[in-house]
Design an enzyme around this catalytic site. Sequence first.
Site, PDB file in Angstrom:
ATOM      1  N   ASP A  85       0.880  -1.231   0.028  1.00  0.00           N
ATOM      2  CA  ASP A  85       0.063   0.027  -0.137  1.00  0.00           C
ATOM      3  C   ASP A  85       0.902   1.347   0.119  1.00  0.00           C
ATOM      4  O   ASP A  85       0.461   2.346  -0.739  1.00  0.00           O
ATOM      5  CB  ASP A  85      -0.911   0.021   1.159  1.00  0.00           C
ATOM      6  CG  ASP A  85      -1.872   1.067   1.303  1.00  0.00           C
ATOM      7  OD1 ASP A  85      -2.725   1.178   0.348  1.00  0.00           O
ATOM      8  OD2 ASP A  85      -1.862   1.778   2.329  1.00  0.00           O
ATOM      9  N   MET A 129     -24.214   0.977 -12.297  1.00  0.00           N
ATOM     10  CA  MET A 129     -22.608   1.331 -12.273  1.00  0.00           C
ATOM     11  C   MET A 129     -22.456   2.946 -12.281  1.00  0.00           C
ATOM     12  O   MET A 129     -21.608   3.403 -11.718  1.00  0.00           O
ATOM     13  CB  MET A 129     -21.809   0.560 -13.678  1.00  0.00           C
ATOM     14  CG  MET A 129     -20.521   1.041 -13.603  1.00  0.00           C
ATOM     15  SD  MET A 129     -19.467   0.525 -12.447  1.00  0.00           S
ATOM     16  CE  MET A 129     -19.221  -1.052 -12.729  1.00  0.00           C
ATOM     17  N   ASP A 142     -27.526  10.170 -19.262  1.00  0.00           N
ATOM     18  CA  ASP A 142     -27.836   8.859 -20.092  1.00  0.00           C
ATOM     19  C   ASP A 142     -28.952   9.250 -21.048  1.00  0.00           C
ATOM     20  O   ASP A 142     -29.320  10.577 -21.374  1.00  0.00           O
ATOM     21  CB  ASP A 142     -28.806   8.007 -18.988  1.00  0.00           C
ATOM     22  CG  ASP A 142     -28.618   6.453 -19.504  1.00  0.00           C
ATOM     23  OD1 ASP A 142     -27.785   5.730 -18.775  1.00  0.00           O
ATOM     24  OD2 ASP A 142     -29.443   5.995 -20.239  1.00  0.00           O
ATOM     25  N   VAL A 150     -22.579   0.535 -22.066  1.00  0.00           N
ATOM     26  CA  VAL A 150     -22.697  -0.949 -22.488  1.00  0.00           C
ATOM     27  C   VAL A 150     -21.267  -1.307 -23.151  1.00  0.00           C
ATOM     28  O   VAL A 150     -20.543  -0.460 -23.690  1.00  0.00           O
ATOM     29  CB  VAL A 150     -23.811  -1.160 -23.426  1.00  0.00           C
ATOM     30  CG1 VAL A 150     -23.523  -0.489 -24.707  1.00  0.00           C
ATOM     31  CG2 VAL A 150     -23.991  -2.658 -23.522  1.00  0.00           C
ATOM     32  N   GLU A 151     -21.150  -2.460 -22.601  1.00  0.00           N
ATOM     33  CA  GLU A 151     -19.382  -2.919 -23.265  1.00  0.00           C
ATOM     34  C   GLU A 151     -19.643  -3.336 -24.475  1.00  0.00           C
ATOM     35  O   GLU A 151     -19.631  -4.748 -24.906  1.00  0.00           O
ATOM     36  CB  GLU A 151     -19.215  -4.204 -22.231  1.00  0.00           C
ATOM     37  CG  GLU A 151     -17.856  -4.697 -22.324  1.00  0.00           C
ATOM     38  CD  GLU A 151     -16.801  -3.766 -21.669  1.00  0.00           C
ATOM     39  OE1 GLU A 151     -15.597  -4.270 -21.455  1.00  0.00           O
ATOM     40  OE2 GLU A 151     -16.967  -2.579 -21.311  1.00  0.00           O
ATOM     41  N   LYS A 208     -18.866   2.247 -27.863  1.00  0.00           N
ATOM     42  CA  LYS A 208     -18.223   2.909 -27.221  1.00  0.00           C
ATOM     43  C   LYS A 208     -17.384   4.019 -28.100  1.00  0.00           C
ATOM     44  O   LYS A 208     -17.195   5.305 -27.783  1.00  0.00           O
ATOM     45  CB  LYS A 208     -17.181   2.255 -26.304  1.00  0.00           C
ATOM     46  CG  LYS A 208     -17.725   1.664 -25.196  1.00  0.00           C
ATOM     47  CD  LYS A 208     -16.506   0.737 -24.465  1.00  0.00           C
ATOM     48  CE  LYS A 208     -17.098   0.046 -23.141  1.00  0.00           C
ATOM     49  NZ  LYS A 208     -17.641   0.847 -21.985  1.00  0.00           N
ATOM     50  N   SER A 254     -14.060  -3.096 -18.990  1.00  0.00           N
ATOM     51  CA  SER A 254     -13.527  -4.168 -18.338  1.00  0.00           C
ATOM     52  C   SER A 254     -12.425  -4.977 -19.154  1.00  0.00           C
ATOM     53  O   SER A 254     -11.897  -5.824 -18.656  1.00  0.00           O
ATOM     54  CB  SER A 254     -14.610  -5.047 -17.729  1.00  0.00           C
ATOM     55  OG  SER A 254     -15.286  -5.746 -18.631  1.00  0.00           O
ATOM     56  N   HIS A 306     -11.053   1.441 -14.979  1.00  0.00           N
ATOM     57  CA  HIS A 306     -11.964   0.463 -14.905  1.00  0.00           C
ATOM     58  C   HIS A 306     -12.440   0.251 -13.272  1.00  0.00           C
ATOM     59  O   HIS A 306     -11.667  -0.192 -12.394  1.00  0.00           O
ATOM     60  CB  HIS A 306     -11.162  -0.860 -15.430  1.00  0.00           C
ATOM     61  CG  HIS A 306     -12.126  -2.241 -14.829  1.00  0.00           C
ATOM     62  ND1 HIS A 306     -11.415  -3.310 -14.821  1.00  0.00           N
ATOM     63  CD2 HIS A 306     -13.392  -2.312 -14.947  1.00  0.00           C
ATOM     64  CE1 HIS A 306     -12.297  -4.358 -14.474  1.00  0.00           C
ATOM     65  NE2 HIS A 306     -13.645  -3.643 -14.541  1.00  0.00           N
ATOM     66  N   ASN A 322     -17.286  -3.712  -9.427  1.00  0.00           N
ATOM     67  CA  ASN A 322     -18.911  -3.681  -8.935  1.00  0.00           C
ATOM     68  C   ASN A 322     -18.905  -4.524  -7.479  1.00  0.00           C
ATOM     69  O   ASN A 322     -18.591  -5.608  -7.581  1.00  0.00           O
ATOM     70  CB  ASN A 322     -19.739  -4.269 -10.040  1.00  0.00           C
ATOM     71  CG  ASN A 322     -21.143  -3.519  -9.759  1.00  0.00           C
ATOM     72  OD1 ASN A 322     -21.576  -2.384  -9.151  1.00  0.00           O
ATOM     73  ND2 ASN A 322     -22.385  -4.432 -10.353  1.00  0.00           N
ATOM     74  N   GLU A 382      -8.572   0.073 -11.504  1.00  0.00           N
ATOM     75  CA  GLU A 382      -7.643   0.086 -12.700  1.00  0.00           C
ATOM     76  C   GLU A 382      -7.422   1.219 -13.577  1.00  0.00           C
ATOM     77  O   GLU A 382      -8.458   1.431 -14.167  1.00  0.00           O
ATOM     78  CB  GLU A 382      -7.687  -1.395 -13.305  1.00  0.00           C
ATOM     79  CG  GLU A 382      -7.481  -2.373 -12.980  1.00  0.00           C
ATOM     80  CD  GLU A 382      -7.435  -3.677 -13.680  1.00  0.00           C
ATOM     81  OE1 GLU A 382      -6.425  -4.400 -14.184  1.00  0.00           O
ATOM     82  OE2 GLU A 382      -8.537  -4.024 -14.315  1.00  0.00           O
ATOM     83  N   ASN A 426      -8.963  -8.934 -14.919  1.00  0.00           N
ATOM     84  CA  ASN A 426      -9.693  -9.992 -15.303  1.00  0.00           C
ATOM     85  C   ASN A 426      -8.730 -10.943 -16.123  1.00  0.00           C
ATOM     86  O   ASN A 426      -8.896 -12.134 -16.390  1.00  0.00           O
ATOM     87  CB  ASN A 426     -10.480  -9.407 -16.557  1.00  0.00           C
ATOM     88  CG  ASN A 426     -11.819  -8.700 -15.974  1.00  0.00           C
ATOM     89  OD1 ASN A 426     -12.149  -9.241 -14.936  1.00  0.00           O
ATOM     90  ND2 ASN A 426     -12.289  -7.822 -16.391  1.00  0.00           N
TER      91      ASN A 426
END
Length: 721
Positions: free
Chosen positions: A299, A327, A346, A406-407, A412, A434, A455, A458, A467, A505
């Site tokens: 840390d 999110m 949105d 949305v991924e 994007k 992600s 990143h 959740n 990240e 991931n």
Amino acid sequence: MLYQGKTIQVEHNEGIIELIFDNKEGSVNVFNKITLEELNEAVETISNTEGVKGLIARSGKSTFIVGADITEFGETFKEPKEVLIQWLTDANSIFNRIEDFPFPTVSLVNGTALGGGCEMALSTDYRILDSKGSIGLPEISLGIIPGFGGTVRLPRLIGVDSAIHVIVELGGAMKSLRADKALKYHVVDAVVEADQLLAAGKHLLNQAIEGKLNWQARKEQKKSPIPLSQKEQMATFMVSTQFVKAASRGYLAPVETVKVLQAAAKKDRAGALLVEAKAFAKLAKTSVAESLIGLFHNDQVIKKKGRKYKKIAKKIDKAAVLGAGIMGGGIAYQSAYKNVPIVMKDINQKGIDQGMNEAAKLLSKLVKRGRIDSARMSNILANINPTLSYGEEDFSSVDIVVEAVVENKKVKHIVLKQIEDTCDENTIITSNTSSISITYLAEALERPENFCGMHFFNPVHKMPLVEIIRGEKTSEEAIATTVAYATKMGKVPIVVNDCAGFLVNRVLFPYFAGFQGLVNDGANFKTIDKTMEKFGWPMGPAYLMDVVGIDTAYKVSDVMAEGYPDRMMNDIRTSINVMVENERHGQKNGIGYYKYEKDKRGRPKKKDDPAVLELLKGVQANGTKEFSEEEIVERMMIPMIIETARCFEEKIVDTVNEADMGLIMGIGFPPFRGGAFRYADQVGLAKICEMADKYAHLGKLYHPTDRMREMAANGETYYKS
């Protein structure tokens, strides 16, 4: 001035001694070698001073004492047990002398008193706490127990049950007692506003000097055995031991604390302190303590990097998030809660409503817990500006934008271009992707140097990690500004380089692959979950996939297969295919590997679903099979360790410290095992390679890198001693 040191000063005025902790070479007071030496000298000076009527211990800093210098004491822990016991005995002799002063003593705790700071306060007869302050013993979170008399004095002051709560439950969670709770548990004798501490301390001390308070009884209470009958003692410790054992799951210090309290209960102060010292020395030599203290150092590495980035970061006064929902609402809440106003956009009102409801729900919980009042809640919500359009007055003034739509690569690209066209040319733009390549996403932008990945995990309000992903054209200023924003939000940012899956991931999916392989080979997924939870994971892989979302994991697995076809290609049908085909997406739709029902608080509660075992027979060609715990752990952990090593070798992550912290904070790697690299060091790289070779036939995920084999042959470790 009666005594003047680098960390401690002593003043004497009309019979009242003021023992002042004021580290002249640092921003906070800590217990290190020089502080202990000076405290000993100060106590000796006070003991030889005539006419003393009472003593006040206080701080010259904005906080009392934050605890021990872990960096320095970590080196002390490497000494033999006998040396450690003597070190603790010598230190405790100083606190004993304070406790034995022939006049009343009081500690004035401003800010925080943690660990040794709390134990210093416990050595005085009385304690007064700042109304916004806190006090506690967090040593359990480092794999040890209090060593400066905390397990001796605290239970004698507040009772065994309360002491176990403070030391084990709160300490293990790295929590301290806020003022109201500290007063309720009688850890402190009074709570006042910070500017009234000195006056309150003098008033209390004068009452004691005048004989209105029985300070002598306080001293005797802390030096005597705990007044429990044999029957009371058996009942108290039997229940506590069972409770603590059930909650410990791999941690040694909680159970050891109860044992220490029980062994010391009927002893006098000297005997009890020896019990504490021996247990402390034993725990300090364990791999658990090594791992948890190692996390503290990790840390510090991250914070040091953060301070360097802060020097070149742009100022963040206002932010924006695109894509509301759960999110986006979580990101907006976290930013607003940390006093960074944020625009939340949105494309439809439903998303806006969901995002605002998420923020309001989280704040309402804080109000119910007494953490904030309704006025503060209203102010935080006012910091979130919901909108359906790119209004100039909304977006022209933002310093940083988080895209959280949305991924989908195409979506994007469109959204990122819209952001760039709307915002100022100096605005930093980030994507909460992600798994999609940041370098690829930057192709939609005219100013890719102002773009990077951010990143979040959740649920945003709970998960500490963010990240920060550097693309090929990302500037250092963009990285620094994003790191500064994440830090301002109360998160721990780790900077990684761009690759499929980034760091977290990328190393998580080989772990999932180990799980899928075991299930295909006939293992019961519930047995795997129980085994990995016993190993220390907060939830097993099947349960984790349910929480992440099986459909989400399935999509990300395609990205991973594309990025690493030699070892992550989805070329056989596994249980994840079965789940997706049967629309079992996990908690989000109530059925996955388990089924979910809402409990009384409205939270999803996991239950077994017999139908799953029947469904999985479709991928278990050779039927079901029993696996030992050892094989399950090896087949699950080895792919993760090897992939983490690849990330380090490929410079995806700069240091092993950051890699291990990423795994612990991002996916729940057992903290007491220290992360993939710390765990590999403790097992031994030669042993890791030997275990991997047993499973070489399962594919490249089980093939150690050449560098790992070289290190194993040379006896090298990832962490240099």
